[in-house]
Design a protein around this motif. Sequence first.
Motif, PDB file in Angstrom:
ATOM      1  N   ALA A   1       0.818  -1.213   0.000  1.00 14.77           N
ATOM      2  CA  ALA A   1       0.000   0.000   0.000  1.00 14.77           C
ATOM      3  C   ALA A   1       0.852   1.263   0.000  1.00 14.77           C
ATOM      4  O   ALA A   1       0.456   2.289  -0.557  1.00 14.77           O
ATOM      5  CB  ALA A   1      -0.932  -0.003   1.211  1.00 14.77           C
ATOM      6  N   VAL A   2       2.014   1.198   0.620  1.00 17.34           N
ATOM      7  CA  VAL A   2       2.902   2.367   0.635  1.00 17.34           C
ATOM      8  C   VAL A   2       3.253   2.771  -0.793  1.00 17.34           C
ATOM      9  O   VAL A   2       3.170   3.945  -1.168  1.00 17.34           O
ATOM     10  CB  VAL A   2       4.188   2.072   1.446  1.00 17.34           C
ATOM     11  N   SER A   3       3.629   1.791  -1.607  1.00 14.73           N
ATOM     12  CA  SER A   3       3.979   2.095  -3.002  1.00 14.73           C
ATOM     13  C   SER A   3       2.784   2.649  -3.758  1.00 14.73           C
ATOM     14  O   SER A   3       2.920   3.546  -4.603  1.00 14.73           O
ATOM     15  CB  SER A   3       4.498   0.841  -3.711  1.00 14.73           C
ATOM     16  N   ASN A   4       1.593   2.113  -3.459  1.00 14.91           N
ATOM     17  CA  ASN A   4       0.402   2.551  -4.176  1.00 14.91           C
ATOM     18  C   ASN A   4       0.097   4.031  -3.963  1.00 14.91           C
ATOM     19  O   ASN A   4      -0.265   4.744  -4.905  1.00 14.91           O
ATOM     20  CB  ASN A   4      -0.816   1.727  -3.731  1.00 14.91           C
ATOM     21  N   ILE A   5       0.210   4.490  -2.728  1.00 19.32           N
ATOM     22  CA  ILE A   5      -0.284   5.841  -2.442  1.00 19.32           C
ATOM     23  C   ILE A   5       0.779   6.936  -2.548  1.00 19.32           C
ATOM     24  O   ILE A   5       0.435   8.108  -2.511  1.00 19.32           O
ATOM     25  CB  ILE A   5      -0.968   5.921  -1.063  1.00 19.32           C
ATOM     26  N   ILE A   6       2.050   6.568  -2.703  1.00 18.66           N
ATOM     27  CA  ILE A   6       3.078   7.611  -2.801  1.00 18.66           C
ATOM     28  C   ILE A   6       3.400   7.983  -4.234  1.00 18.66           C
ATOM     29  O   ILE A   6       4.061   8.986  -4.476  1.00 18.66           O
ATOM     30  CB  ILE A   6       4.400   7.194  -2.115  1.00 18.66           C
ATOM     31  N   GLN A   7       2.902   7.202  -5.210  1.00 16.04           N
ATOM     32  CA  GLN A   7       3.320   7.413  -6.589  1.00 16.04           C
ATOM     33  C   GLN A   7       2.986   8.823  -7.056  1.00 16.04           C
ATOM     34  O   GLN A   7       1.827   9.207  -7.150  1.00 16.04           O
ATOM     35  CB  GLN A   7       2.670   6.393  -7.514  1.00 16.04           C
ATOM     36  N   ASN A   8       4.035   9.614  -7.319  1.00 18.21           N
ATOM     37  CA  ASN A   8       3.882  11.007  -7.759  1.00 18.21           C
ATOM     38  C   ASN A   8       2.978  11.811  -6.833  1.00 18.21           C
ATOM     39  O   ASN A   8       2.192  12.650  -7.283  1.00 18.21           O
ATOM     40  CB  ASN A   8       3.358  11.063  -9.200  1.00 18.21           C
ATOM     41  N   ASP A   9       3.061  11.536  -5.548  1.00 16.02           N
ATOM     42  CA  ASP A   9       2.255  12.240  -4.547  1.00 16.02           C
ATOM     43  C   ASP A   9       3.171  12.621  -3.381  1.00 16.02           C
ATOM     44  O   ASP A   9       3.194  11.973  -2.341  1.00 16.02           O
ATOM     45  CB  ASP A   9       1.114  11.325  -4.066  1.00 16.02           C
ATOM     46  N   PRO A  10       3.958  13.692  -3.550  1.00 18.29           N
ATOM     47  CA  PRO A  10       4.943  14.044  -2.517  1.00 18.29           C
ATOM     48  C   PRO A  10       4.326  14.404  -1.172  1.00 18.29           C
ATOM     49  O   PRO A  10       4.942  14.169  -0.131  1.00 18.29           O
ATOM     50  CB  PRO A  10       5.693  15.234  -3.123  1.00 18.29           C
ATOM     51  N   SER A  11       3.128  14.959  -1.165  1.00 14.22           N
ATOM     52  CA  SER A  11       2.496  15.320   0.108  1.00 14.22           C
ATOM     53  C   SER A  11       2.206  14.087   0.950  1.00 14.22           C
ATOM     54  O   SER A  11       2.499  14.047   2.150  1.00 14.22           O
ATOM     55  CB  SER A  11       1.204  16.102  -0.149  1.00 14.22           C
ATOM     56  N   THR A  12       1.626  13.059   0.321  1.00 15.69           N
ATOM     57  CA  THR A  12       1.337  11.832   1.058  1.00 15.69           C
ATOM     58  C   THR A  12       2.621  11.122   1.457  1.00 15.69           C
ATOM     59  O   THR A  12       2.727  10.543   2.539  1.00 15.69           O
ATOM     60  CB  THR A  12       0.462  10.892   0.196  1.00 15.69           C
TER      61      THR A  12
END
Length: 677
Positions: A61-72
């Motif tokens: 899940a970490v990989s899923n939600i960080i993709q090109n999302d620096p804030s998260t």
Amino acid sequence: MGKSQKQRAIRRHNPMRVPDTHLPKGLASASSSSSKNEAVLPIIQKMESPEVGERKWACVAVSNIIQNDPSTRRLLQGKNVVGALIARLTDSEEEVVVEAMGSLRNLCIDGGYDICAEMYNKNILTPLKAFVPKISTTLEQYLANPKAAPENAAKLVYEFADNVITTLWCLSETSNKALNAINALQLVPFLMSFLACRDRLPLAPVTAAAQCLYVLSDDNEPAIDEVRSNGEFITSLLAIARTVSDARTSHGKVDIRRLQLGVLASGVLKNISPLPLAVASDIDIDKELVTMLLPVLQNTSLRDATARVPVLLSEQANEVAVDKPSLKNTPKSDHRSPVEIELESIENQLRTTQLALEILTAACATLPDPDVSKHDEEADEQEDEGMEEEEIDEGVNDEMSVEGVPSKDEVKSSVDLLPSLVPVLIQLAEPTALSFPPLANPSIHPPTTSALGAVHIAALECLNNIFLSLARNPSSTVQADTVAAKGIWDGLWKSLGLVGTEFGLGQERRKQFWELAIGVLWGVSMVWKGFLAPDAQEVELLKLFCNSSEDERVRVKCIGTLECLAQCPTAVDGNKIIAEYLFTLLPTDTTPPAGVEPAIQAGSALIDIYSDETFPYDVNFRANGYLERLVAHVDAMKKLVKGIDRRKPGGRELRLRGEEVRDNLVAFLKYRKALKL
């Protein structure tokens, strides 16, 4: 004017895909700008779950939600996701270890130096060190008896090896401390084993090994010595590098992975050059590198890439969501749509071009930096303690006044590059619609924008080195080609016009482009001094940028460029405008308005501009009382130079430069007074 080169302490090859330095710091700002706040806590909690499935889910899940999302990503970082994932590297379940390693690798790539530094500080190297021999042993078994290896198991090991190597690559760029720790692992034989078996392994881990080796061999003596000590390593690297021109599929398309592998091997060879005579006595590595890598640049179309990305994004928006990421369901699969694959391919093409440019930049850096010997440093300390300026050892001054000079063959090589290489570099430096989006209207595809910007910067750095070499070693052949001069000059200003002047947070690369382009303009103006006439608008932009820059070195570049433009014989009016501006930069009783080094450069510029009273523009010197005005600045110049502290970084060189200009100014004024014009 310094040459561009990779400097580990300042800038190594950066794996970060989407720069996010413009984002506010702190957990609160990350929380307020992330749209996935509610997803973060369950991930952290399930990372410690007694259930294997939940731990595995959390890692994926970490990989899923960080993709090109620096804030998260920053929000997760504030919740110690790095420490939690490192703890999972010693998990009792192999699948959890694999997924944790994959997420850490993705964090390295998307997060850059900050996260890599955190990983190093939290001792990620201990489990990574244990993985290296295990991977080697498993690969040996699979390669010895491929049929005995279950297909899924082999795939898992290859992906795991890719993740481990990529993480080591990113960590090695974090700091000298991390690099020294990785040197202690003696990874070169491990990495070269992948390159040696490249025909029997998937390209992904082989390319990762080549990338890691390229970074480790960049100005890092332990790794360089390891590679140079083994003739088989060098033979293998040469064989791979020479496949760059053959990196095409059966359909005639470029195989980006194979092309990248060849370019990386070329980079390693450049890093370890000169090659040992016992292995490559008849190889001119720089000449061969240009021959191999120039087609890579020529086959790169930034405009085609820019035009294709919006089309792909439009197609992606219209696609039916397949395997959409959801934190409520099982982890996202590795399936990627054709659009995602093509977008990644475009980014990889651009990054490969960037890499080729970096290697060529090093090959064009023919001027060595002057060394400061221990004896000279001790002499400075003694002088600062009480020696008078007149007692400075003349031998020291003589030694430092002569910079390293390339051989005639090296200079000729630079001249030979101009017709084929420079136009391509000018083209690659020219921004496209996706290169520098305004902060108010962010990029439609940040990875492509980041890669485009990196290509432009690398092209300018290569141009900087070429023209610095040519400026220091004039070539009558080059100077006679005024058509090329005009094309190069206009091409650079066209690019600057496209970049614009919207600086500030989030626009750091735009500012970097200007700073590098000014350096190239200075080099070009020195090579064709007297031919390039000052354009009123260009002069005003140079003055404006000089006044607004906070970097004294950038101001010096602006002043140097103006100095060369002022020496166009027919530009009497432009000469006066530039001279009047240079007078505003000279030292007075107060602190120099633009700084010490720019003040010294301005004084030197006025001396050079009016050193020959026969030029038409010398009328400005006589009509505007420049002699008397310069005399009024002499005492301030002497005081300025005397106040330069040799003990500060760069102080010794600046003091010597200042003393030279001070003495030249006194001699120049004496000469002009004697003319009685």
